[in-house]
Motif scaffolding. Sequence first.
Motif, PDB file in Angstrom:
ATOM      1  N   ARG A   1       0.809  -1.225   0.000  1.00 52.91           N
ATOM      2  CA  ARG A   1       0.000   0.000   0.000  1.00 52.91           C
ATOM      3  C   ARG A   1       0.842   1.273   0.000  1.00 52.91           C
ATOM      4  N   GLY A   2       2.168   1.101  -0.055  1.00 52.05           N
ATOM      5  CA  GLY A   2       3.024   2.270  -0.122  1.00 52.05           C
ATOM      6  C   GLY A   2       3.375   2.886   1.212  1.00 52.05           C
ATOM      7  N   TYR A   3       3.077   2.196   2.326  1.00 55.88           N
ATOM      8  CA  TYR A   3       3.453   2.692   3.643  1.00 55.88           C
ATOM      9  C   TYR A   3       4.858   2.209   3.981  1.00 55.88           C
ATOM     10  N   ASP A   4       5.462   2.813   4.963  1.00 54.38           N
ATOM     11  CA  ASP A   4       6.801   2.432   5.382  1.00 54.38           C
ATOM     12  C   ASP A   4       6.747   1.102   6.132  1.00 54.38           C
ATOM     13  N   PRO A   5       7.290   0.008   5.593  1.00 54.96           N
ATOM     14  CA  PRO A   5       7.212  -1.294   6.261  1.00 54.96           C
ATOM     15  C   PRO A   5       7.980  -1.342   7.572  1.00 54.96           C
ATOM     16  N   LYS A   6       8.891  -0.385   7.783  1.00 56.05           N
ATOM     17  CA  LYS A   6       9.643  -0.367   9.033  1.00 56.05           C
ATOM     18  C   LYS A   6       8.746  -0.065  10.228  1.00 56.05           C
ATOM     19  N   LEU A   7       7.594   0.543   9.959  1.00 55.91           N
ATOM     20  CA  LEU A   7       6.670   0.866  11.037  1.00 55.91           C
ATOM     21  C   LEU A   7       5.769  -0.312  11.429  1.00 55.91           C
ATOM     22  N   ALA A   8       5.896  -1.429  10.710  1.00 58.67           N
ATOM     23  CA  ALA A   8       5.047  -2.591  10.987  1.00 58.67           C
ATOM     24  C   ALA A   8       5.243  -3.093  12.415  1.00 58.67           C
ATOM     25  N   GLU A   9       6.478  -3.037  12.909  1.00 59.58           N
ATOM     26  CA  GLU A   9       6.745  -3.503  14.280  1.00 59.58           C
ATOM     27  C   GLU A   9       5.981  -2.676  15.300  1.00 59.58           C
ATOM     28  N   LEU A  10       5.992  -1.358  15.117  1.00 63.77           N
ATOM     29  CA  LEU A  10       5.287  -0.460  16.032  1.00 63.77           C
ATOM     30  C   LEU A  10       3.793  -0.777  16.053  1.00 63.77           C
ATOM     31  N   TYR A  11       3.201  -0.905  14.861  1.00 73.64           N
ATOM     32  CA  TYR A  11       1.768  -1.169  14.781  1.00 73.64           C
ATOM     33  C   TYR A  11       1.421  -2.564  15.307  1.00 73.64           C
ATOM     34  N   ALA A  12       2.309  -3.527  15.079  1.00 73.20           N
ATOM     35  CA  ALA A  12       2.064  -4.885  15.583  1.00 73.20           C
ATOM     36  C   ALA A  12       2.018  -4.892  17.107  1.00 73.20           C
ATOM     37  N   GLN A  13       2.965  -4.183  17.742  1.00 72.90           N
ATOM     38  CA  GLN A  13       2.960  -4.102  19.204  1.00 72.90           C
ATOM     39  C   GLN A  13       1.694  -3.420  19.706  1.00 72.90           C
ATOM     40  N   ALA A  14       1.269  -2.360  18.999  1.00 72.92           N
ATOM     41  CA  ALA A  14       0.068  -1.630  19.409  1.00 72.92           C
ATOM     42  C   ALA A  14      -1.180  -2.504  19.306  1.00 72.92           C
TER      43      ALA A  14
END
Length: 229
Positions: A166-179
């Motif tokens: 979707r064009g989002y930064d995949p590096k932020l996946a960890e943050l969202y997964a924890q949330a």
Amino acid sequence: MPDVPGNDSGTGQRRAVPAAGGKRASRVRMPAAQRREQLILIGRQLFAERGFDATSIEEVAARAKVSKPVVYEHFGGKEGLYAVVVDREVRALLDRITTALTAGHPRELLEQAAMALLGYIEEETSGFRVLVRESPLMSATGNFSSVLNDIAHQVEHILGAEYKSRGYDPKLAELYAQALVGMVALTGRWWLEVRKPRKETVAAHLVNLAWNGLSHLESKPGLITSRPR
């Protein structure tokens, strides 16, 4: 007056009568594996009810109707018993959630993860209470936080692929997964006590919040309070 079998002469008190063959009846010994399992289940219940500090080896032994040395023989002490109980619950919860994640669509995976955790809370309440209670023995590899981290890593891989497409930064996946995992886990702790509404409704609302929020993510979110006026 003649002696009455089974009575002490002249006292009226019963004396021990030997079993047939002249031997006293002995207590049936529980096999070691069965005894160990019994002690684990008793420990699990006591740790769930009282926590680690308030549980004693004396009480474990009393409920099992054995002496304290029997407990020490199997586990070396309260710490050993506690470690076995926690390790078993960690593996049970992880297995349940890992097995549940079978769908291909991210929203269905969220539903499956939420239902798996709520199902564990509902069916293994004592085990969940053991995991969420704090203990001085809790380490980074053997408590509820470690379980949530493992689950979050699985969710992170799912989100990473979705974000990239979707064009989002995949590096932020960890943050969202924890949330996301934290949101479900904290809701689960609340639901543990209230048990209303039913788990399917709770799961549906969790997924509604998570999915509809994820569906409308801003690519570069900012804080309104930080914007210049």
